[in-house]
Scaffold this active site. Structure first.
Site, PDB file in Angstrom:
ATOM      1  CE  LYS A   1      -3.671   2.347   2.385  1.00 45.08           C
ATOM      2  NZ  LYS A   1      -3.607   2.964   3.560  1.00 45.08           N
TER       3      LYS A   1
ATOM      4  N   GLY B   1      -8.206   9.478  10.128  1.00 52.99           N
ATOM      5  CA  GLY B   1      -8.426   9.818  11.613  1.00 52.99           C
ATOM      6  C   GLY B   1      -9.414  10.672  11.702  1.00 52.99           C
TER       7      GLY B   1
ATOM      8  N   GLY C   1     -11.011   8.193   6.632  1.00 49.60           N
ATOM      9  CA  GLY C   1     -11.883   9.180   7.071  1.00 49.60           C
ATOM     10  C   GLY C   1     -13.161   8.576   7.216  1.00 49.60           C
TER      11      GLY C   1
ATOM     12  CG  ASN D   1      -6.267   1.889  11.439  1.00 46.20           C
ATOM     13  OD1 ASN D   1      -6.611   1.371  12.787  1.00 46.20           O
ATOM     14  ND2 ASN D   1      -5.034   2.004  11.237  1.00 46.20           N
ATOM     15  CB  THR D   2      -8.910   6.175  13.154  1.00 45.71           C
ATOM     16  OG1 THR D   2      -7.734   6.372  12.522  1.00 45.71           O
ATOM     17  CG2 THR D   2      -9.137   6.899  14.313  1.00 45.71           C
TER      18      THR D   2
END
Lengths: 262, 371
Positions: A105, A166, A193, A214-215
């Site tokens: 990535k 994030g 996002g 993720n976040t």
């Protein structure tokens, strides 16, 4: 119209098939155990790991072995922290030498505050990496022309952001994402996002091929449970997209022939 | 070329102090609602009026930190190369007038220290020296950085200010971080605290982070020594400095540290008190003002307080620190810069973090980024 069947619906990237269209990031979790349960509940088959976080010289590195030890998932090393093409390329070569495979990535994020991707350096790095035989999944701003340029350079996907990493702000780039999805010949993975399952579902309804989260999951009160919610949302959005969902704001009469047959 | 010096010329210490003291609760609420990345907001969050809102500020600070940095705290260790120093900073253990055991480590001794730290798990190291360019000339510092670059994932330096060329040679040797505290932004106090030596030059020091930014450091850490002057006013300038650096050197991450001084050898006691509660307000204020900055808390603070402060907004902390050259492999070699309050081992710090739901991160950088 295609009918949706979770058992046969596959996402194919560079010849590899994935049942799950939810990719996970491995940063920001409170522990490896918390990450592992989120991976399990999410049903994901692709997890990205920041190379700067792992000790490539140490095969028992906690984070790396948690991902490589899970046979259901593919490790997707990322170059987050790289400031330019040179650094990203160097890191990818290092990762490949250390046995992390040739999928990467590509993240070139020179600004440490918003972690926004540098389009010029990303394209430069992608061109080099593709030539060197890497399967490149580049993280980009939602720029349709850049997406085409990366596709032409031989990237396996494009990964446009919904909003800054994030931020949990969802699909702020929606108009451009729609253009990218409409124009792309490679899978489009909406990355960054996405803060809520509803946003993930929306991306999938719009026709994104996958989303990366993720976040939101890592910092949730119950990461595993939220990962499960994201799994359902991604499946729901995918199913909706394949079900001929009527477009938004369509206030037409129930039959388009009503007037004619009166 | 314009530097930070130019951008703070129009601020007078006295006027800033006064306006901080006269900030109202309305100012505080406005800053909490609208963000605080301007002079007015900074003053409000550092004001006595904001003290009343510490609960709200700490909740907001923790929330911003978790969203931006996740449930992680990065660990690092200081490695002192030398305690020889030509300065006479009143508060510092290395003051040239202090009769202490002094040493400059040779290459092998530095490697030994590095091995000891690496074995404990550290992958981020901070190299420190006193200010004595005869004991540690830039050339041997460069050699030390190079040697450490082959051992650690990340090498930062906290040494005497250099010119742009000197900093450039450090980044080229593999240093990715620069830490340099202004100590105090109050010129009068600065002169009184640094009566002689190269360090008495306030402006040379003030613009050093600019030179570091030009040299391309990936991380630049700044801070005021809390206790030298009024902490609110000093921190106002620290915040302005951080905002200035992060806009100008946009590829560099800015970090802010909160070193609070205590009594030092030579009979020094800090002239301006900073209470624990003040420190908590300061950390939360900095997080709200600078959502993306690294915030650093060292072993200068005692264990119990650190445990409470870290979850509020801290993103990196030292553990098991020794402040004397050779301290990790040969404890009797030399004397330290200051006494460490949190004496827990890295394992104990790790356990504490895990208990607080935070993942200790030993490595968050890779030397592979650099040549």
């Amino acid at each position: 119209m295609k009918s949706y069947d979770i058992k046969t619906d596959e996402l194919v990237i560079a010849g590899s098939a994935f049942r799950s269209r939810l990719f996970l990031g491995s940063g920001k979790f409170s522990s490896i155990a918390a990450m592992n349960s989120a991976i399990e509940e999410s049903g994901t088959e692709m997890v990205t790991v920041a190379l700067r976080r792992v000790d490539l010289e140490n095969p028992s590195d906690d984070l790396l072995s948690a991902v490589t030890g899970n046979k259901k998932i593919r490790l997707l090393p990322n170059t987050s922290g790289a400031r330019d093409a040179d650094e990203a390329v160097r890191l990818c070569r290092l990762a490949r030498e250390m046995g992390c495979g040739n999928w990467v990535k590509l993240e070139v994020t020179p600004d440490p505050r918003f972690l926004l991707p540098d389009p010029i350096e990303t394209l430069k790095a992608a061109e080099i990496l593709v030539k060197e035989g890497f399967t490149v999944l580049p993280y980009i701003n939602a720029d349709p022309i850049l997406a085409k340029r990366l596709e032409e350079a031989g990237c396996a996907t494009v990964m446009p952001l919904g909003s800054p990493i994030g931020s949990n702000r969802g699909l702020r780039t929606e108009d451009n994402l729609r253009i990218i999805i409409g124009m792309s010949n490679v899978p489009v993975v909406v990355d960054a996002g996405i803060g809520a399952p509803s946003q993930a579902a929306r991306a999938m309804e719009m026709g994104a091929d996958a989303v990366l989260v993720n976040t939101a999951i890592a910092t949730a009160g119950d990461p595993a449970s939220l990962a499960g919610a994201f799994r359902m949302a991604v499946e729901a959005g995918r199913r909706a997209m394949l079900s001929g969902m009527p477009p938004e704001g369509d206030a037409s009469a129930s039959s388009p022939l009503d007037g004619l047959l009166r | 070329m314009k530097t930070f010096l130019d951008s703070v010329k129009n601020y007078s210490w006295g006027a800033v102090s006064e306006r901080i003291l006269s900030s109202t609760e309305d100012d505080v609420l406005r800053a909490l609602r609208n963000g605080a990345a301007d002079a007015e907001g900074i003053r409000a969050l550092l004001s006595p009026a904001a003290g009343k809102y510490l609960d709200i500020m700490s909740a907001l600070s923790a929330k911003i930190t978790r969203a931006r940095f996740g449930n992680t705290v990065q660990l690092y260790a200081p490695l002192y190369i030398s305690n020889e120093c030509s300065n006479r900073c009143l508060y510092c253990g290395f003051n040239a007038d202090n009769d202490i055991k002094r040493v400059t480590l040779n290459e092998e001794q530095i490697r030994e220290e590095a091995r000891a730290l690496h074995e404990k798990g550290f992958r981020h190291v901070l190299l420190l020296t006193g200010e004595d360019t005869r004991a540690v000339p830039a050339g041997s510092l460069r050699d030390a950085v190079e040697a450490m670059h082959s051992v650690f994932a990340s090498v930062s330096i906290e040494v005497y200010p250099m010119d742009a060329e000197g900093y450039r040679s450090m980044t080229e040797s593999g240093a990715d971080g620069l830490t340099l505290y202004q100590e105090t932004y109050n010129r009068g106090t600065y002169s009184a605290m640094h009566p002689s030596g190269k360090k008495s030059d306030y402006e040379w020091r003030l613009d050093a982070p600019d030179r570091g930014g030009m040299a391309g450091f990936r991380r630049i850490g700044i801070g005021a020594l809390l206790g030298l002057s009024d902490w609110r006013t000093d921190s106002f300038f620290t915040a302005l400095h951080a905002l200035y650096l992060s806009k100008k050197y946009w590829k560099t991450q800015v970090l802010v540290s909160f070193p609070r001084i205590r009594n030092a050898p030579g009979g020094f006691s800090p002239p301006a008190e900073v209470a624990d509660r003040d420190l908590a307000q300061l950390i939360c204020a900095m997080r709200i003002i600078l959502p993306d900055a690294g915030l650093v808390l060292s072993t200068r603070e005692p264990a119990r307080l650190r445990d409470r402060l870290v979850p509020l907004g801290i993103t990196s902390m030292s553990a098991g620190s020794k402040t004397s050259p050779g301290g990790y492999s040969d404890t009797g070699l030399a004397d330290g810069q200051f006494s460490v309050e949190d004496t827990r081992s890295p394992e104990e710090i790790t356990a504490m973090l895990k208990k607080s739901g935070l993942d200790p991160v030993w490595k968050d950088w890779d030397r592979g980024f650099l040549h």
